[in-house]
Each structure stands twice: as structure tokens, then as C-alpha cells.
Scaffold this motif. Sequence first.
Motif, PDB file in Angstrom:
ATOM      1  N   VAL A 123      -4.825  -1.102  -0.200  1.00  0.00           N
ATOM      2  CA  VAL A 123      -4.787   0.265  -0.718  1.00  0.00           C
ATOM      3  C   VAL A 123      -5.512   1.218   0.223  1.00  0.00           C
ATOM      4  CG1 VAL A 123      -5.659   1.764  -2.560  1.00  0.00           C
ATOM      5  CG2 VAL A 123      -4.545  -0.390  -3.139  1.00  0.00           C
ATOM      6  N   ILE A 124      -6.649   0.776   0.724  1.00  0.00           N
ATOM      7  CA  ILE A 124      -7.445   1.634   1.613  1.00  0.00           C
ATOM      8  C   ILE A 124      -6.725   1.867   2.929  1.00  0.00           C
ATOM      9  CG2 ILE A 124      -9.586   1.736   2.944  1.00  0.00           C
ATOM     10  CD1 ILE A 124     -10.913   0.342   0.591  1.00  0.00           C
ATOM     11  N   GLU A 125      -6.054   0.836   3.434  1.00  0.00           N
ATOM     12  CA  GLU A 125      -5.403   0.963   4.725  1.00  0.00           C
ATOM     13  C   GLU A 125      -4.086   1.704   4.641  1.00  0.00           C
ATOM     14  OE1 GLU A 125      -5.186  -3.022   6.156  1.00  0.00           O
ATOM     15  OE2 GLU A 125      -7.363  -3.201   6.330  1.00  0.00           O
ATOM     16  N   THR A 126      -3.540   1.875   3.435  1.00  0.00           N
ATOM     17  CA  THR A 126      -2.281   2.582   3.276  1.00  0.00           C
ATOM     18  C   THR A 126      -2.510   4.071   3.513  1.00  0.00           C
ATOM     19  OG1 THR A 126      -1.580   0.983   1.631  1.00  0.00           O
ATOM     20  CG2 THR A 126      -0.397   3.078   1.668  1.00  0.00           C
ATOM     21  N   ALA A 174      -6.475   3.729  -7.350  1.00  0.00           N
ATOM     22  CA  ALA A 174      -6.217   3.465  -5.931  1.00  0.00           C
ATOM     23  C   ALA A 174      -6.417   4.729  -5.102  1.00  0.00           C
ATOM     24  CB  ALA A 174      -4.803   2.929  -5.742  1.00  0.00           C
ATOM     25  N   ASP A 175      -6.044   5.883  -5.651  1.00  0.00           N
ATOM     26  CA  ASP A 175      -6.268   7.148  -4.937  1.00  0.00           C
ATOM     27  C   ASP A 175      -7.753   7.375  -4.677  1.00  0.00           C
ATOM     28  OD1 ASP A 175      -3.539   7.640  -4.972  1.00  0.00           O
ATOM     29  OD2 ASP A 175      -3.642   9.089  -6.639  1.00  0.00           O
ATOM     30  N   VAL A 194     -10.171   4.978  -4.701  1.00  0.00           N
ATOM     31  CA  VAL A 194     -10.644   3.910  -3.808  1.00  0.00           C
ATOM     32  C   VAL A 194     -10.238   4.217  -2.363  1.00  0.00           C
ATOM     33  CG1 VAL A 194     -10.393   1.457  -3.222  1.00  0.00           C
ATOM     34  CG2 VAL A 194     -10.723   2.140  -5.597  1.00  0.00           C
ATOM     35  N   GLY A 195      -9.060   4.797  -2.189  1.00  0.00           N
ATOM     36  CA  GLY A 195      -8.585   5.147  -0.853  1.00  0.00           C
ATOM     37  C   GLY A 195      -9.456   6.170  -0.140  1.00  0.00           C
ATOM     38  N   LYS A 196     -10.250   6.902  -0.906  1.00  0.00           N
ATOM     39  CA  LYS A 196     -11.157   7.900  -0.322  1.00  0.00           C
ATOM     40  C   LYS A 196     -12.539   7.336  -0.009  1.00  0.00           C
ATOM     41  CE  LYS A 196      -8.895  11.569  -2.921  1.00  0.00           C
ATOM     42  NZ  LYS A 196      -9.040  12.548  -4.021  1.00  0.00           N
ATOM     43  N   THR A 204     -14.678   2.161   3.735  1.00  0.00           N
ATOM     44  CA  THR A 204     -14.221   0.776   3.586  1.00  0.00           C
ATOM     45  C   THR A 204     -15.364  -0.232   3.519  1.00  0.00           C
ATOM     46  OG1 THR A 204     -13.919   0.578   5.966  1.00  0.00           O
ATOM     47  CG2 THR A 204     -11.998   1.191   4.661  1.00  0.00           C
ATOM     48  N   VAL A 257      -7.318  -4.560  -2.592  1.00  0.00           N
ATOM     49  CA  VAL A 257      -8.035  -3.298  -2.449  1.00  0.00           C
ATOM     50  C   VAL A 257      -8.010  -2.849  -0.991  1.00  0.00           C
ATOM     51  CG1 VAL A 257     -10.267  -2.156  -2.729  1.00  0.00           C
ATOM     52  CG2 VAL A 257      -9.493  -3.795  -4.438  1.00  0.00           C
ATOM     53  N   GLU A 258      -8.178  -3.786  -0.056  1.00  0.00           N
ATOM     54  CA  GLU A 258      -8.110  -3.439   1.367  1.00  0.00           C
ATOM     55  C   GLU A 258      -6.757  -2.830   1.709  1.00  0.00           C
ATOM     56  OE1 GLU A 258      -9.072  -7.230   3.193  1.00  0.00           O
ATOM     57  OE2 GLU A 258     -10.882  -6.316   4.043  1.00  0.00           O
TER      58      GLU A 258
END
Length: 177
Positions: A173-176, A127-128, A130-132, A135, A170-171
Amino acid sequence: MDAANREEQPAREKESAELIDAFLRASRLLVALSARSLDESSSPVTFAQFRALLVISRGTANNQTQLADELGVAPSSVTRMVDRLEGVGFVERARAGSGTRGLSLAVTERGQAIVDEVSERRRGLIADVVGKMDTHHVGALVEALDNFAEAGEEPPVGRVGSAEPRFEDVEAVIETP
């Protein structure tokens, strides 16, 4: 082969080589994240032992023969591995049924705790990363990876205690932040 197909073949070969290179690069990262999730575990298990625990816990191998097949190793290797896992209380062997000589395998509560801990840690590490990501690439990546896993006959993986995660997860995670 007609002229149009001969001209397309080098382009397809180049695209295929680029795809394979991209998968190899991504797989190096995933292996590193997997190793890190195991290294940080509260109980030291090897990658092979963790894979065995995972396979047994999801119910795709109910005995040592099936486990050896699933892991692609010799039955004698599985016997030694299960001996070790049973010795530390992560796996139980039990008679498969009355009148049978076979033994069934089950992950103990302690073994399941390791599976859950390592899986959640791995999920967090992924998740870390993917967060980078940008989007607009995530949806295509989810679709491509699902297609790749299906082609390789890898069963779906769900979040511990929940249904299979999808793009919406997944979205989030990205928006967090």
C-alpha cells in the motif's frame, strides 16, 4: 519499593499517559474513517447494525444471546436490531436444530454484500492514511497494533476472501503511487 523503582515510576506514568493519548487520537481518526465508510455505503446501516452484521458474518455469534454478549448490549436491544436487519433482508433467523427452541443467525447474501462493501471502503480509507506515513514507522505500528488487539482479545481480521493481511500487504500500500 526501592529508590530506583520510585525514580522510574513517574517516567513510566508519563510514558503510559503519552501512549493513551496517542491511542485516543488514533481512535478518533479510526472512528471517523469508520463512520465515513458507513456514510458512503449503498445501504444505510447504523454503526451498531454494521457491527452486528460483522460479528454474525465472522461466526462468533450464532444466536441472539451470543450476539448480545459480543456487542455488550441487552438481549432486548439485539432482538430489536435483528428484527430490523431481518426486515431489510440482511439477516436470517432459522431454527438451530430439530427439537430446539433456539434460533440461529446468519447474514444473507445481501447483508454480506454490505459487510464486504463497507469493509473494503474502510480498508481503502485506512490505506490512504497509511500511505502518508513514513515507511520506517509502519512495521513497528503493525506489531504494536497486533499486540494491542491481542491484549484486548479482538480476533484477527482478514481481507475479504483472503488470508489475514500482514506487513507485506501494508508495504504494498505504501509503495503504491
